[in-house]
Design a protein around this motif. Sequence first.
Motif, PDB file in Angstrom:
ATOM      1  N   GLU A  34      66.948  43.080 -45.111  1.00 28.51           N
ATOM      2  CA  GLU A  34      67.708  44.284 -45.450  1.00 28.51           C
ATOM      3  C   GLU A  34      67.126  44.858 -46.727  1.00 28.51           C
ATOM      4  O   GLU A  34      66.779  44.110 -47.643  1.00 28.51           O
ATOM      5  CB  GLU A  34      69.186  43.973 -45.670  1.00 28.51           C
ATOM      6  N   ILE A  35      67.011  46.172 -46.759  1.00 29.48           N
ATOM      7  CA  ILE A  35      66.517  46.860 -47.950  1.00 29.48           C
ATOM      8  C   ILE A  35      67.543  47.901 -48.350  1.00 29.48           C
ATOM      9  O   ILE A  35      68.030  48.661 -47.517  1.00 29.48           O
ATOM     10  CB  ILE A  35      65.158  47.538 -47.679  1.00 29.48           C
ATOM     11  N   THR A  36      67.866  47.925 -49.637  1.00 38.71           N
ATOM     12  CA  THR A  36      68.792  48.917 -50.169  1.00 38.71           C
ATOM     13  C   THR A  36      68.001  49.926 -50.996  1.00 38.71           C
ATOM     14  O   THR A  36      67.252  49.531 -51.885  1.00 38.71           O
ATOM     15  CB  THR A  36      69.880  48.258 -51.031  1.00 38.71           C
ATOM     16  N   VAL A  37      68.185  51.187 -50.681  1.00 40.57           N
ATOM     17  CA  VAL A  37      67.520  52.272 -51.397  1.00 40.57           C
ATOM     18  C   VAL A  37      68.588  52.990 -52.220  1.00 40.57           C
ATOM     19  O   VAL A  37      69.582  53.465 -51.671  1.00 40.57           O
ATOM     20  CB  VAL A  37      66.851  53.270 -50.426  1.00 40.57           C
ATOM     21  N   LYS A  38      68.359  53.050 -53.531  1.00 42.77           N
ATOM     22  CA  LYS A  38      69.285  53.758 -54.428  1.00 42.77           C
ATOM     23  C   LYS A  38      68.645  55.066 -54.824  1.00 42.77           C
ATOM     24  O   LYS A  38      67.516  55.092 -55.314  1.00 42.77           O
ATOM     25  CB  LYS A  38      69.593  52.922 -55.667  1.00 42.77           C
ATOM     26  N   ILE A  39      69.360  56.144 -54.645  1.00 44.64           N
ATOM     27  CA  ILE A  39      68.876  57.465 -54.993  1.00 44.64           C
ATOM     28  C   ILE A  39      69.575  57.897 -56.282  1.00 44.64           C
ATOM     29  O   ILE A  39      70.786  58.049 -56.296  1.00 44.64           O
ATOM     30  CB  ILE A  39      69.146  58.467 -53.851  1.00 44.64           C
ATOM     31  N   PRO A  40      68.799  58.050 -57.376  1.00 52.87           N
ATOM     32  CA  PRO A  40      69.434  58.420 -58.648  1.00 52.87           C
ATOM     33  C   PRO A  40      70.057  59.795 -58.599  1.00 52.87           C
ATOM     34  O   PRO A  40      69.657  60.665 -57.834  1.00 52.87           O
ATOM     35  CB  PRO A  40      68.288  58.370 -59.651  1.00 52.87           C
ATOM     36  N   ASP A  41      71.038  60.003 -59.448  1.00 50.15           N
ATOM     37  CA  ASP A  41      71.730  61.297 -59.520  1.00 50.15           C
ATOM     38  C   ASP A  41      70.819  62.377 -60.030  1.00 50.15           C
ATOM     39  O   ASP A  41      69.982  62.226 -60.820  1.00 50.15           O
ATOM     40  CB  ASP A  41      72.954  61.186 -60.434  1.00 50.15           C
ATOM     41  N   PRO A  60      74.107  58.298 -52.504  1.00 47.01           N
ATOM     42  CA  PRO A  60      73.438  57.592 -53.582  1.00 47.01           C
ATOM     43  C   PRO A  60      72.796  56.257 -53.189  1.00 47.01           C
ATOM     44  O   PRO A  60      71.925  55.785 -53.861  1.00 47.01           O
ATOM     45  CB  PRO A  60      74.541  57.377 -54.602  1.00 47.01           C
ATOM     46  N   GLU A  61      73.236  55.619 -52.075  1.00 55.24           N
ATOM     47  CA  GLU A  61      72.699  54.308 -51.717  1.00 55.24           C
ATOM     48  C   GLU A  61      72.728  54.121 -50.207  1.00 55.24           C
ATOM     49  O   GLU A  61      73.713  54.433 -49.556  1.00 55.24           O
ATOM     50  CB  GLU A  61      73.529  53.233 -52.403  1.00 55.24           C
ATOM     51  N   VAL A  62      71.613  53.601 -49.665  1.00 57.64           N
ATOM     52  CA  VAL A  62      71.504  53.352 -48.231  1.00 57.64           C
ATOM     53  C   VAL A  62      70.936  51.953 -48.028  1.00 57.64           C
ATOM     54  O   VAL A  62      69.938  51.595 -48.651  1.00 57.64           O
ATOM     55  CB  VAL A  62      70.569  54.384 -47.557  1.00 57.64           C
TER      56      VAL A  62
END
Length: 56
Positions: free
Chosen positions: A49-56, A2-4
């Motif tokens: 830094e970049i955070t990528v959130k992948i929705p469910d 879900p998050e990277v």
Amino acid sequence: MPEVTVKLAFEKENKNSIRFKEVPEPGKAEAVGSVYLQKWLAGDAKTIEITVKIPD
């Protein structure tokens, strides 16, 4: 997954933007590659830094 969060380092400065290149963890492939940020946002940063959130 879900998050990277990926780390990027300064690569090149253009007229109005700065290009950052991903620094992958050992043994892992790049997830993002390169990212351009406008100079007004990036400032003098040499790493980001970049955070990528992948929705469910």
